[in-house]
Design an enzyme around this catalytic site. Structure first.
Site, PDB file in Angstrom:
ATOM      1  N   GLU A   1      -7.707   7.923   4.423  1.00  0.00           N
ATOM      2  CA  GLU A   1      -7.336   6.497   4.347  1.00  0.00           C
ATOM      3  C   GLU A   1      -8.025   5.630   5.388  1.00  0.00           C
ATOM      4  O   GLU A   1      -7.377   4.818   6.067  1.00  0.00           O
ATOM      5  CB  GLU A   1      -5.817   6.338   4.421  1.00  0.00           C
TER       6      GLU A   1
ATOM      7  N   TYR B   1       0.341   4.927  -4.483  1.00  0.00           N
ATOM      8  CA  TYR B   1       1.799   4.988  -4.501  1.00  0.00           C
ATOM      9  C   TYR B   1       2.390   3.895  -5.391  1.00  0.00           C
ATOM     10  O   TYR B   1       3.388   3.287  -5.045  1.00  0.00           O
ATOM     11  CB  TYR B   1       2.337   4.891  -3.064  1.00  0.00           C
TER      12      TYR B   1
ATOM     13  N   GLU C   1      -3.274  11.922  -3.048  1.00  0.00           N
ATOM     14  CA  GLU C   1      -1.886  11.677  -2.652  1.00  0.00           C
ATOM     15  C   GLU C   1      -1.202  10.838  -3.723  1.00  0.00           C
ATOM     16  O   GLU C   1      -1.763   9.845  -4.187  1.00  0.00           O
ATOM     17  CB  GLU C   1      -1.782  10.930  -1.314  1.00  0.00           C
TER      18      GLU C   1
END
Length: 616
Positions: A412, A467, A503
């Site tokens: 990230e 996410y 992720e």
């Protein structure tokens, strides 16, 4: 760097156990010059933070001291004596009696000290280690230290896992001959039914020695031989190292002089190839689809201390779910983990400790407008050189592991910001120079998208952290699924590379249930994962899925974290949440299928597998 092993010419003594322990505020001046009072003792390997009830120790910022006595075996006279640390988080100074013998910065890679001229066989010495847990803008990972009005130091860092510190991996005292094998590099290939092994052997403390090599199969039978410091070995009717079906050979490297053995070192290795071709990730020429997790070295009490019992149990749970791989998020794991993965056929994405190179994330959490991440005063200066050194140490340590199929340069980073390309392009070039055989990746943050990312074209595989349905579109899985698919197709369209999800997930409180799409419930975690999987199965270029996270883990204090990060599919003590059973159904349903095969574009098949897994 070769790992420490017992061989016909080398011995190893473990220094694990209880060491005397003190904070720098209680150890007194120059504590390496005398015996530290034995008021406290700390186990090695382990982080020290959760061992004691005193909050001054858990919250300590700065140096702590470890100390013990060590006796050199009397049979080591005339031998080279080496002290090896698996890791010290995050910086170390090592003293033998009153002499500084080693300094190292970087909490997740090993380092050694040559004690040959400092200690004597049969004699005892005092070993003292200063451990510094401070993170700054020129450490990997980065952080900042502020002095509070009362004089206390406060550590801030830009990653979402607790800053455990200490001697977290094994410490060993080893002997080698004065003339010794110092490094070995192997690169394997496949030629029909044969395996090829290109090798380079480096020796130290010698002139005029010869090198001979033998390859042994798992039954100990010699299947090939060679001579010389560099060359190629051919193994007929080779047994390949494959995901889920590991096969390891031993490369016995012997240093000789006038036909007499001087040094011997045995390197386990596997014959396999790795390649990115078009939008496919290939192992041994066959498409490979990653299933598994991002993990952490994190357990109760031990913190980041390596523990063989958790190692075995975690790999058992990986196998139970049907996972074939994991990422070493967000730092190199202990060498024992990769050795175990080699032996058991688990595929590893090996990541540096470069997490937190993104001040935009800090701004998003605090509301404080971020400053440019790669400005000279932030991470655009010396940080890049530190990152490069960490990359060198990682590849030097792990280059011979067949389980390691890809290097992850960072997690990230602010790849959407000005200065990112100037920071990362030299690191990519360095990694390719150090190891041209493995693909490269990095994990892209949510702020970076297909239109503004500035570095994705430098890498071989696109790894995306997202996410939707959790931090964004919370509780709205229909919108999350639609936006996710649109974005992933955008990455593929712009860059034309294989893409995987490195992720995705949702915090989940075990035991919390609801018949509605209620965040934090076990059902919501299961449903969110299923929505992502439907998207993955509709994208032919997709090559893998790594859920965040394998198990719940400890974080720093924060109102958005209650007893740590709860995105684990397993609890911190490894109890399964509901999602673990649905994953087991999906991943075991994908076994033996290649990307783009029967499961692709068939949500009904995925849902059926999930139902079957839940029923089990």
């Amino acid at each position: 760097m070769l790992s420490t092993r017992t061989t016909p010419t080398r011995d190893v003594v473990s220094l694990d156990g209880l060491w005397r322990f003190a904070l720098d505020t209680t150890a007194g001046p120059e504590p390496w010059t005398s015996r530290i009072p034995a008021t406290l003792e700390a186990p090695v390997p382990a982080s020290y933070n959760d061992l004691f009830v005193d909050p001054a120790i858990r919250d300590h910022v700065g140096v702590v001291w470890y100390q013990r006595e060590v006796r050199v075996p009397r049979g080591w006279a005339g031998e080279r004596v080496v002290l090896r640390f698996g890791s010290v988080t995050h910086a170390a100074q090592v003293y033998v009696d009153d002499t500084l013998v080693a300094e190292h910065v970087g909490g997740y890679t090993p380092f050694e000290a040559d004690l040959t001229d400092v200690v004597a066989a049969g004699q005892e010495f005092r070993l003292t280690v200063a451990v510094d847990n401070r993170l700054t803008n020129i450490t990997i990972p980065p952080g900042s230290v502020d002095t509070l009005p009362d004089g206390r130091l406060k550590q801030s860092y830009f990653h979402d896992f607790y800053n455990y510190a200490g001697i977290a991996r094994s410490v060993k005292l080893a002997s080698t001959p004065r003339a010794h094998v110092s490094d070995i590099t192997v690169v394997t290939g496949i030629d029909g039914t044969s395996g090829t092994v290109d090798y380079t052997v480096e020796a130290a403390g010698t002139d005029g020695h010869d090198v001979r090599l033998r390859v042994l199969d798992e039954d100990g039978v010699t299947v090939a031989t060679a001579e010389g410091e560099t060359g190629s070995i051919r193994i007929d009717d080779v047994r390949l190292w494959q995901p889920g079906a590991a096969y390891l050979y031993d490369l016995v490297v012997e240093l000789t002089r006038d036909g007499e053995l001087v040094d011997s070192y045995t390197l386990p290795f596997g014959v396999r190839t790795v390649e990115v071709r078009g939008t496919q990730f290939l192992i041994n020429g066959e498409p490979f689809y990653f299933t598994g997790f991002g993990k952490h070295e994190d357990t109760p009490v031990r913190g980041k201390g390596h523990d063989d019992a958790y190692l075995v149990h975690d790999f058992q749970l990986l196998d139970w779910t049907g996972a074939n791989s994991f990422r070493t998020s967000h730092y190199p794991y202990a060498e024992e983990v990769l050795d175990f993965a080699d032996r058991h056929g688990i595929v590893v994405v090996d990541e540096t400790a470069a997490v937190g190179l993104n001040l935009g994330v800090q701004g998003g959490l605090t509301g404080i407008p971020p400053t440019p991440t790669f400005a000279e005063e932030n991470f655009g200066g010396e940080t890049k050189n530190v990152h490069a050194q960490h990359l060198r140490e990682l590849i030097a340590r792990d280059k011979n592991h067949p389980s390691v199929v890809m290097w992850s340069i960072a997690n990230e980073p602010a790849s959407n910001e000005e200065g990112a390309r100037g920071y990362f392009e030299p690191l990519v070039d360095l990694a390719r120079d150090l190891d041209p055989t493995r693909p490269l990746t990095y994990a892209a943050v949510m702020f970076a998208n297909p239109t503004n990312d500035t570095i994705a074209d430098l890498f071989d595989v696109l790894s995306i952290n997202r996410y939707y349905g959790w931090y964004v579109f919370t509780g709205d899985l229909a919108t999350a699924e639609s936006v996710l698919e649109q974005e992933l197709r955008g990455w593929v369209q712009r860059f034309g590379k294989p893409i995987m999800m490195s992720e995705y997930g949702a915090d989940t409180q075990p035991g919390l249930h609801s018949v509605w799409d209620m965040p934090w419930t076990e059902e919501y975690q299961t449903d969110l994962l299923a929505a992502y999987h439907r998207v993955f199965d509709r994208i032919p270029e997709f090559v893998g899925e790594h859920i965040w996270n394998f198990a719940d883990f400890m974080t720093g204090p924060g109102i958005h974290r209650v007893d740590g990060n709860k995105k684990g599919v397993f609890t911190r003590d490894r109890k399964p949440k509901g999602a673990a059973f649905s994953l087991r159904g999906r991943w075991r349903g994908l076994e033996g299928r290649k990307p783009g095969s029967a499961h692709a574009g068939d949500p009904a098949a995925t849902d059926a597998a999930a139902t079957e897994g839940t029923a089990s």
